[in-house]
Design a protein around this motif. Sequence first.
Motif, short mmCIF file in Angstrom:
data_model
loop_
_atom_site.label_atom_id
_atom_site.label_comp_id
_atom_site.label_asym_id
_atom_site.label_seq_id
_atom_site.Cartn_x
_atom_site.Cartn_y
_atom_site.Cartn_z
N PRO A 217 0.80 -1.24 0.00
CA PRO A 217 0.00 0.00 0.00
C PRO A 217 0.83 1.28 0.00
CG PRO A 217 -0.14 -1.13 2.13
CD PRO A 217 0.56 -2.06 1.19
N ARG A 218 2.10 1.22 0.39
CA ARG A 218 2.91 2.43 0.46
C ARG A 218 3.55 2.79 -0.88
NH1 ARG A 218 4.06 4.13 5.79
NH2 ARG A 218 5.00 5.90 4.72
N LEU A 219 3.50 1.88 -1.84
CA LEU A 219 4.20 2.11 -3.10
C LEU A 219 3.39 2.97 -4.06
CD1 LEU A 219 5.81 -1.31 -4.11
CD2 LEU A 219 7.00 0.84 -3.72
N ALA A 220 4.08 3.91 -4.68
CA ALA A 220 3.47 4.73 -5.73
C ALA A 220 3.97 4.24 -7.09
CB ALA A 220 3.83 6.18 -5.52
N LEU B 258 7.72 -1.80 3.15
CA LEU B 258 7.76 -2.80 2.08
C LEU B 258 7.64 -4.20 2.66
CD1 LEU B 258 10.68 -1.74 -0.30
CD2 LEU B 258 8.21 -1.46 -0.69
N SER B 259 6.94 -5.06 1.93
CA SER B 259 6.79 -6.45 2.37
C SER B 259 7.42 -7.46 1.42
CB SER B 259 5.30 -6.79 2.53
OG SER B 259 4.70 -5.89 3.44
N HIS B 260 7.84 -7.00 0.24
CA HIS B 260 8.39 -7.90 -0.76
C HIS B 260 9.70 -7.32 -1.31
CE1 HIS B 260 4.00 -8.34 -0.82
NE2 HIS B 260 4.15 -9.58 -1.25
N ILE B 261 10.42 -8.14 -2.06
CA ILE B 261 11.46 -7.62 -2.94
C ILE B 261 10.71 -6.92 -4.08
CG2 ILE B 261 13.37 -8.23 -4.49
CD1 ILE B 261 13.23 -11.02 -2.79
N ILE B 262 11.13 -5.72 -4.41
CA ILE B 262 10.46 -4.93 -5.43
C ILE B 262 11.38 -4.80 -6.64
CG2 ILE B 262 9.49 -2.65 -5.98
CD1 ILE B 262 7.91 -4.28 -3.90
N VAL B 263 10.86 -5.15 -7.81
CA VAL B 263 11.58 -4.89 -9.05
C VAL B 263 10.71 -3.95 -9.88
CG1 VAL B 263 12.74 -5.85 -11.06
CG2 VAL B 263 12.70 -7.13 -8.91
N ALA B 264 10.93 -2.66 -9.68
CA ALA B 264 10.22 -1.65 -10.46
C ALA B 264 11.11 -1.30 -11.65
CB ALA B 264 9.98 -0.42 -9.59
N ALA C 103 10.44 8.48 -5.29
CA ALA C 103 9.27 8.48 -6.17
C ALA C 103 8.40 7.25 -5.93
CB ALA C 103 9.72 8.54 -7.63
N LEU C 104 9.02 6.14 -5.56
CA LEU C 104 8.26 4.91 -5.28
C LEU C 104 7.58 4.96 -3.92
CD1 LEU C 104 10.80 2.19 -6.50
CD2 LEU C 104 8.53 2.61 -7.47
N LEU C 105 8.17 5.70 -2.99
CA LEU C 105 7.67 5.70 -1.60
C LEU C 105 7.43 7.14 -1.14
CD1 LEU C 105 10.07 2.97 -0.15
CD2 LEU C 105 7.58 2.76 -0.39
N PRO C 106 6.41 7.79 -1.68
CA PRO C 106 6.17 9.19 -1.30
C PRO C 106 5.88 9.30 0.20
CG PRO C 106 4.35 8.32 -2.61
CD PRO C 106 5.42 7.29 -2.64
N GLY C 107 6.37 10.37 0.79
CA GLY C 107 6.11 10.60 2.20
C GLY C 107 7.07 9.87 3.13
N VAL C 108 7.99 9.10 2.58
CA VAL C 108 8.98 8.42 3.43
C VAL C 108 10.25 9.27 3.44
CG1 VAL C 108 10.32 6.32 3.77
CG2 VAL C 108 7.99 6.18 2.83
#
Lengths: 352, 352
Positions: A119-122, A223-229, A275-280
């Motif tokens: 839910p935190r990812l943009a 984050l809960s997973h490995i992310i490959v954006a 950019a992936l985690l706005p507000g962090v």
Amino acid sequence: MGKRVIVIGGGIIGASVAWHLARRGAEVTVLSAGPGPASGATFGWINASFYLDEAHFRLRQAGMAAWHRLEAVAGQGLVDWCGCLNWEEPDPAETARRLSGLGYAIRQLPGTELRVREPRLAGLSDTALHAPEEGIVEGAEAVARLLAGSGGVVLSGVKVSALLAEKGRVSAIDTNAGRFEADHVVLAAGTETAALLAPLGIELPMLQRPGMVLRTRPVEKVLSHIIVAPGQELRQDAAGRLVASTVGKHQEDRADRIAERPDLAAEATLARIAALLPGVDLELESVTLANRPMPADERPVIGAVGPEGLTVAVMHSGVTLAAILGELVAAEVMTGADDPLLRPYRPSRLIA
Amino acid sequence: MGKRVIVIGGGIIGASVAWHLARRGAEVTVLSAGPGPASGATFGWINASFYLDEAHFRLRQAGMAAWHRLEAVAGQGLVDWCGCLNWEEPDPAETARRLSGLGYAIRQLPGTELRVREPRLAGLSDTALHAPEEGIVEGAEAVARLLAGSGGVVLSGVKVSALLAEKGRVSAIDTNAGRFEADHVVLAAGTETAALLAPLGIELPMLQRPGMVLRTRPVEKVLSHIIVAPGQELRQDAAGRLVASTVGKHQEDRADRIAERPDLAAEATLARIAALLPGVDLELESVTLANRPMPADERPVIGAVGPEGLTVAVMHSGVTLAAILGELVAAEVMTGADDPLLRPYRPSRLIA
């Protein structure tokens, strides 16, 4: 007295080989040139979704299974089996079909489910690939645990100056800390491997493949997973740090140098993460540069080479392959077993 | 923009200098050649009971006080102020008298009190020296905490190839990862310092002083102090490991090589520890060899050298001196201060 085996190299491959050798009754001594365990510079991703050919896929898949066996005997918690979400693939449907056809656990996830999972990812895509069985190894911690659990003698700060052979058989090694006699030597020294083989007249061609791992200061769990954006691999460690991997040439992993100065590359990476985690609130903690140990055809080099009693084990990705390599190399050293999984990776294909 | 300061060296001295520079508003970049924080090979003892002359004692005493100041602002728990029990001194009464005369907290302890303080120890003397204000720093952990807290950019795996000067002033450094411009460079690269100065025509004479730190696997809590028994320094870390220091030439710390092969020296050390701690099941976990950064006259080398804007800081014991050196070097770099404590340690005394 058991077989005296010296493992040269205190990274994840050397540590796993040492652990498995000790389980088979060898008297193991691990020599590490640095001041402590290596493999601290890895992103730490265990997967078989990246591979070069079907044999390589099978080895990596066996690598994932071997980590589960290793955890069962060496202690839980070596791996965080958090799974991976990937929306970098240009054709996710085709990738999912291909990997599923090989028996890999992977499926397409609609954007709605992606948003529930992260839910935190943009900047999320309408669809992503979910590989639920992939995981993360914290390299330095795993090395320390495997070495401690190996029961072998672990000597750091010991630099090998020569591999000695007598009558065509390895007999000893010379180091800055004296001569060590050995019945067998396993050379798992990563990017230093070629330099250690050269005095024996063995030329192992290696590529330059620099990479960078960036860590932020700890933040709340986002984050809960490995992310490959697109353009960015990202995960969060147990302490809350965001860990990002950056390669020399974006998305290709084929450059022989990092294109930008590392502090500038780190700034750019931080901007992508922001950019992936706005507000962090992101602050850089550290950046580690390291060369991947990459043989010239990008495939692992594993097996006997040069005088009898010398085995080499050098590869990328060490993290994915460490557990299975430990099993197979230990079996070869102790019993002479010749596993079909290793046949495509014998040193002879690269060494004249 | 603040003063751009590059600190070369990711050990305890570099980390402390970086931390203090950042507090004074510098833009700090720390470059570490290895894959991560250094200073993992130290026994970690903070003390002023060993010293070369009165000025050196004063500097070490100031070093102890500076650790308290550093803990107050950088976070408690950097140091375990467990105190030291020492019955190696040939004339403890004289040593106590001499150190007390200098204002050091030390007193003779009768064997009865010694046994109460360390009930698990065998082979105790009738009398020991107790230095209640000495402590232990876990080198690698302290480096990681100071670097993380410095707010500076920390780049590992970056090897310096040249220090560049323009019009007699440091302007930049070249590395394997590009060129970094700098207003000031602090060279805190330990045993590598001399090699980095040599291309500038600066010859810094250094001694070879190898040492070995041995760690056992964790055991139950059996020690409450740093122990200096005849021929053996010993402590227990927070995880329960017994940590022992072994030098090249027993009790002298003056040899230019470790006399025995490190695994054999480790066996002998384990036997000495076993005699001190009967009934404790000891297993070796790791042995780390490292050279101490020891200038030719065994005293720290601190201050300006070569082109303007270059400061060197190399010394043993880095652990005892890191906190005070961080304060004083940061003050010199940022304000031009010239602290009397540092005057005996200027590079000019050793450099022609």
